[in-house]
Design a protein around this motif. Sequence first.
Motif, short mmCIF file in Angstrom:
data_model
loop_
_atom_site.label_atom_id
_atom_site.label_comp_id
_atom_site.label_asym_id
_atom_site.label_seq_id
_atom_site.Cartn_x
_atom_site.Cartn_y
_atom_site.Cartn_z
N ASP A 64 2.28 2.12 9.22
CA ASP A 64 2.24 3.38 9.98
C ASP A 64 3.06 4.50 9.34
O ASP A 64 3.26 5.54 9.95
N ASP A 65 3.57 4.27 8.13
CA ASP A 65 4.40 5.24 7.43
C ASP A 65 5.65 5.63 8.21
O ASP A 65 6.19 6.72 8.05
N PRO A 68 9.18 3.92 4.54
CA PRO A 68 8.48 3.74 3.27
C PRO A 68 8.67 2.34 2.71
O PRO A 68 9.69 1.68 2.96
N GLU A 69 7.71 1.89 1.93
CA GLU A 69 7.80 0.57 1.32
C GLU A 69 9.04 0.46 0.44
O GLU A 69 9.65 -0.60 0.35
#
Length: 161
Positions: A64-65, A68-69
């Motif tokens: 879902d942002d 951040p990764e």
Amino acid sequence: MTAPDAPLTLTDIEALARAAHADQRDKAGRPYAEHLAAVAEGVRARGGSDEQIAAAWLHDAVEDDALPERWLAGAALPQQVKDMVLAVTKRDGEELAAYARRILATPGALLVKEADLAHNADPARLAVLEPTTRTRLTEKYAQVRALLGLTAPQPPAQQRD
């Protein structure tokens, strides 16, 4: 909060997840944190580990942002938690079969996804959705459950007069 190098506690993770999703609402218009809490409780109730509960709190953060990764990669979390979060993160254009294979290949991820699907398919949550959306999501959740080898949820017992 814990010291910067110390592992994040479940309390820290819950607070981070709640803050990350604070401005989001689910499809029914409810605060998104309610879904996260329900999935974390579903994992706990199914006998999940602390790592699985942590992954439940974070299960939609990357997708879902909300986070951040790269945050996840650097977070003071056990690798198993990071792996589970990434396993249940649906990628744009990804086929459901590939998504299911990744979940099944990642230790601990199936229980997180099972709790997520159980809450997503809750009849009370689905009842407030527009009929075509409700039908589409019901079919999608059933397809994912089948791909994961999860038995279909049992309908509520019929009351007899």
